[in-house]
Design an enzyme around this catalytic site. Sequence first.
Site, PDB file in Angstrom:
ATOM      1  N   HIS A 288      -3.503  -9.635   4.421  1.00 42.94           N
ATOM      2  CA  HIS A 288      -4.774  -9.706   4.967  1.00 42.94           C
ATOM      3  C   HIS A 288      -5.048 -10.950   5.600  1.00 42.94           C
ATOM      4  O   HIS A 288      -4.304 -11.906   5.443  1.00 42.94           O
ATOM      5  CB  HIS A 288      -5.608 -10.083   3.464  1.00 42.94           C
ATOM      6  CG  HIS A 288      -6.023  -8.777   2.900  1.00 42.94           C
ATOM      7  ND1 HIS A 288      -7.299  -8.137   3.112  1.00 42.94           N
ATOM      8  CD2 HIS A 288      -5.174  -7.931   1.920  1.00 42.94           C
ATOM      9  CE1 HIS A 288      -7.148  -6.864   2.384  1.00 42.94           C
ATOM     10  NE2 HIS A 288      -6.065  -6.608   1.725  1.00 42.94           N
TER      11      HIS A 288
ATOM     12  N   HIS B 139      -3.749   2.641  -6.377  1.00 40.53           N
ATOM     13  CA  HIS B 139      -4.040   1.496  -5.523  1.00 40.53           C
ATOM     14  C   HIS B 139      -4.068   0.439  -6.518  1.00 40.53           C
ATOM     15  O   HIS B 139      -4.158  -0.791  -6.392  1.00 40.53           O
ATOM     16  CB  HIS B 139      -5.489   1.502  -4.741  1.00 40.53           C
ATOM     17  CG  HIS B 139      -5.512   0.493  -3.970  1.00 40.53           C
ATOM     18  ND1 HIS B 139      -4.979   0.275  -2.525  1.00 40.53           N
ATOM     19  CD2 HIS B 139      -6.663  -0.586  -3.815  1.00 40.53           C
ATOM     20  CE1 HIS B 139      -5.368  -0.839  -1.966  1.00 40.53           C
ATOM     21  NE2 HIS B 139      -6.304  -1.244  -2.661  1.00 40.53           N
TER      22      HIS B 139
ATOM     23  N   TYR C 220      -8.610 -12.522  -6.367  1.00 44.87           N
ATOM     24  CA  TYR C 220      -7.551 -12.495  -7.417  1.00 44.87           C
ATOM     25  C   TYR C 220      -7.338 -13.960  -7.985  1.00 44.87           C
ATOM     26  O   TYR C 220      -6.918 -14.134  -9.005  1.00 44.87           O
ATOM     27  CB  TYR C 220      -6.210 -12.015  -6.704  1.00 44.87           C
ATOM     28  CG  TYR C 220      -6.126 -10.839  -6.341  1.00 44.87           C
ATOM     29  CD1 TYR C 220      -6.121  -9.688  -7.424  1.00 44.87           C
ATOM     30  CD2 TYR C 220      -6.572 -10.269  -5.278  1.00 44.87           C
ATOM     31  CE1 TYR C 220      -6.064  -8.195  -7.228  1.00 44.87           C
ATOM     32  CE2 TYR C 220      -6.486  -8.997  -4.943  1.00 44.87           C
ATOM     33  CZ  TYR C 220      -6.386  -8.012  -5.837  1.00 44.87           C
ATOM     34  OH  TYR C 220      -6.536  -6.606  -5.666  1.00 44.87           O
TER      35      TYR C 220
ATOM     36  N   ARG D 147       0.677  -1.405  -0.008  1.00 51.21           N
ATOM     37  CA  ARG D 147       0.031  -0.272   0.010  1.00 51.21           C
ATOM     38  C   ARG D 147       0.661   1.284   0.086  1.00 51.21           C
ATOM     39  O   ARG D 147       2.055   1.298   0.408  1.00 51.21           O
ATOM     40  CB  ARG D 147      -0.715  -0.071   1.225  1.00 51.21           C
ATOM     41  CG  ARG D 147      -1.951  -0.960   1.275  1.00 51.21           C
ATOM     42  CD  ARG D 147      -2.624  -1.222   2.589  1.00 51.21           C
ATOM     43  NE  ARG D 147      -3.422  -2.359   2.939  1.00 51.21           N
ATOM     44  CZ  ARG D 147      -3.032  -3.523   3.384  1.00 51.21           C
ATOM     45  NH1 ARG D 147      -1.900  -3.803   3.719  1.00 51.21           N
ATOM     46  NH2 ARG D 147      -3.889  -4.478   3.425  1.00 51.21           N
TER      47      ARG D 147
ATOM     48  N   ARG E   8      -1.481  -2.198  -6.575  1.00 51.58           N
ATOM     49  CA  ARG E   8      -1.544  -3.181  -5.818  1.00 51.58           C
ATOM     50  C   ARG E   8      -2.249  -4.278  -6.563  1.00 51.58           C
ATOM     51  O   ARG E   8      -2.077  -5.406  -6.346  1.00 51.58           O
ATOM     52  CB  ARG E   8      -2.232  -2.542  -4.423  1.00 51.58           C
ATOM     53  CG  ARG E   8      -2.350  -3.736  -3.333  1.00 51.58           C
ATOM     54  CD  ARG E   8      -2.823  -3.023  -2.067  1.00 51.58           C
ATOM     55  NE  ARG E   8      -3.469  -3.697  -1.060  1.00 51.58           N
ATOM     56  CZ  ARG E   8      -2.864  -4.644  -0.370  1.00 51.58           C
ATOM     57  NH1 ARG E   8      -1.537  -4.759  -0.500  1.00 51.58           N
ATOM     58  NH2 ARG E   8      -3.635  -5.276   0.630  1.00 51.58           N
TER      59      ARG E   8
END
Length: 198
Positions: free
Chosen positions: A157, A131, A166, A25, A134
Amino acid sequence: MAYLADAVPPHCRVLILLAAFTALRFGELAALQRRDIDLEARTVSVRRSYAETRTDGLMVKAPKSAVGVRTVAFPASLVPELAHHLAEYANAGRTGLVFVGARGGVLRRNNFRRIWLRALDATGLGDVHFHDLRHTGNTLAATGGATTRELMHRMGHSSVRAALIYQHLVNGRDHQITDYVDGQIRKVKRPPQDPSGT
């Protein structure tokens, strides 16, 4: 990615590359210190993040959750880029910031936004957000065969939900795989024999 990295000032080039290939991030990247980069092991350690609010201003904080503290590998091709960046642009000392603003202070999101918008204009990329880099990194990792647990680690996460998104994005590979298998079948498949022998 290279177009964007080439379109920003030299002190921001590696920021773009690391964002795209490690999926960190913005706040995590801005808070990186020299001691967080291991060129030999090709890893970056996330231990802190910058956050900025209207009420509290700029502050250093721990990542969003305990799993946000992590070590992420980066591609070998970035080693020379990072080595050059550390030599030319990073603050001195083990705790010196890796990415700094134009005057050597903390790289702030609002100041970087102007750089970002100019780069988008120069490359014609249109409505792309930082973002999104990312997302690129996470998609590349999923395409590379990262497991759900590996994606969760790279992303910082604790929930599987984002990682599964993803993996689902690259599930279209199932058709690519079967197309490849089909090609192999066609190579060895003989045309059907005429039962009459003619």
